[in-house]
Each structure stands twice: as structure tokens, then as C-alpha cells.
Write a protein that holds these residues in place. Sequence first.
Motif, PDB file in Angstrom:
ATOM      1  N   ALA A  19     -39.052 -17.330  -1.106  1.00  0.00           N
ATOM      2  CA  ALA A  19     -38.224 -16.155  -1.425  1.00  0.00           C
ATOM      3  C   ALA A  19     -37.016 -16.558  -2.265  1.00  0.00           C
ATOM      4  N   TRP A  22     -38.153 -17.507  -5.763  1.00  0.00           N
ATOM      5  CA  TRP A  22     -38.602 -16.333  -6.514  1.00  0.00           C
ATOM      6  C   TRP A  22     -37.405 -15.519  -7.005  1.00  0.00           C
ATOM      7  N   LEU A  23     -36.378 -15.470  -6.181  1.00  0.00           N
ATOM      8  CA  LEU A  23     -35.187 -14.688  -6.503  1.00  0.00           C
ATOM      9  C   LEU A  23     -34.200 -15.461  -7.370  1.00  0.00           C
ATOM     10  N   ARG A  71     -36.482 -10.562   4.208  1.00  0.00           N
ATOM     11  CA  ARG A  71     -36.014  -9.191   3.965  1.00  0.00           C
ATOM     12  C   ARG A  71     -34.557  -9.184   3.495  1.00  0.00           C
ATOM     13  N   CYS A  74     -34.177 -10.523  -0.107  1.00  0.00           N
ATOM     14  CA  CYS A  74     -34.697  -9.562  -1.079  1.00  0.00           C
ATOM     15  C   CYS A  74     -33.805  -8.328  -1.174  1.00  0.00           C
ATOM     16  N   SER A  78     -32.493  -8.361  -4.737  1.00  0.00           N
ATOM     17  CA  SER A  78     -33.472  -7.617  -5.527  1.00  0.00           C
ATOM     18  C   SER A  78     -33.708  -6.223  -4.960  1.00  0.00           C
ATOM     19  N   LEU A  82     -38.070  -6.401  -5.262  1.00  0.00           N
ATOM     20  CA  LEU A  82     -38.726  -7.084  -4.145  1.00  0.00           C
ATOM     21  C   LEU A  82     -38.450  -6.366  -2.832  1.00  0.00           C
ATOM     22  N   TYR A  83     -37.294  -5.732  -2.734  1.00  0.00           N
ATOM     23  CA  TYR A  83     -36.971  -4.906  -1.560  1.00  0.00           C
ATOM     24  C   TYR A  83     -37.020  -3.449  -2.006  1.00  0.00           C
ATOM     25  N   THR A 158     -43.611  -7.755  -4.093  1.00  0.00           N
ATOM     26  CA  THR A 158     -42.502  -7.393  -3.210  1.00  0.00           C
ATOM     27  C   THR A 158     -42.368  -8.430  -2.107  1.00  0.00           C
ATOM     28  N   MET A 159     -41.440  -8.193  -1.225  1.00  0.00           N
ATOM     29  CA  MET A 159     -41.232  -9.084  -0.084  1.00  0.00           C
ATOM     30  C   MET A 159     -42.492  -9.215   0.765  1.00  0.00           C
TER      31      MET A 159
END
Length: 206
Positions: A19, A22-23, A71, A74, A78, A82-83, A158-159
Motif C-alpha cells: 500500500a 503504491w501510494l 484503509r 488509502c 488517495s 484507492l479509497y 482500489t484498496m
Amino acid sequence: MLKIWGRISSINVRKVVLAAQWLGIPFERTDAGHEFGVVKTPEYLAKNPNALVPLIEDGDFQLWESNVIVRYLCAKHSPGELYPQDLAARFDAERWMDWQQTTLNPAGRNAFVHLMRTPAEKRDAQLVAQSAAATESLMTLLDDHLPHRAFMAGDAFTMADIPIACELHRWRGLPLERPARPHLERWYQGILAQPASRGVLDLPLS
């Protein structure tokens, strides 16, 4: 800078690292748990009384539980992507994250523990077979879910995709035969192709 506590050999730590990568969040990861210890120290227990990994420290904020951390990251970094902001889309993603933790992960646990963490002479072949059968049924469910959508919760990553990708990485790393599942494979290969997966989904199990 975000601080992540936990060894990368842990599936739950891999979720958080995937996560963060990715972010594009800068982070520092400290090995903890299993052979690294740390988690039973008073200092760590004050932050996570469960004595488990992962744990994050984001400034003064501390958080444990892997899917909750995903969670949080994200939502913070995002929102709307993603969220998901739309309530139905968000809870579709939430549903798959909970399913990974309550259904998919428990199904595969015995196979992983016996094949990766148990000496050969102490393995229970029946438990491995039962675990494999339960997990393969769920992998078929995933393959059936993906023909008409690019990702777990629709057309965008997404997440929801993060914990299931980490679970699939663990399952694919076990020395077991698996039938071809083209839709699941297409989805997973797309995630593997992203730079964010380096150092997480390309590592062997240990």
C-alpha cells in the motif's frame, strides 16, 4: 516519515508495504516479529498490546491491524481513488478486504504453516489437503468474479486489491499444483507489472 514495524516475510506486513509503495509514501521499515523479536518488549507492547505485526507510526498516530492500516493509508493519501468516496463503491471494496481476512486467509493457513513453517517429518498431509481444497474453491470464486471487471471492486485499482494480491502471492508460492485460472492470472500479472510490487510480491516465501 511513516514508520512500519514488521518483517517482510509476514503477509500482513506485505499488505502495508505494498500500500505504501503504491501510494508513493516514503517510509522506514523495521524488522520485528518472529526471529527478529521486538514485539514482546515493553516499548512495543505500549504501542501494540497484541504483540503482533504490523504496526505503523504516522507522526504521533499509531495503528495496528493490517487491513485497517491499508484503509487508513488509502483514505489519507488517495481519497476518491484507492479509497472510494461513493458509499456503495467503498463498501464493495471493504467487503473484499474483510473476505480476505475472514475467509480466504484462514482457508490457506494450514497449508502455509505445514509446508513453509513445519519440518517435513512433522507435517500433516491431511490438513494440507483440506486447506488446499478449501482455498482452491475460493480461488475459483475469484476467477469467476474477474471476467467482467479489471479489479476486485470494478474498473480501477482500489484498496480491495492489496490484501488479495498479497494472499495470492502467498498461495502461489506454496509447492502445490494449481489449475489454470485465466482471469485471476490476468489480474495478478497486471499488479505484478507495477513497480510498487517490487520487494513485496516478487519475494520468495519464508
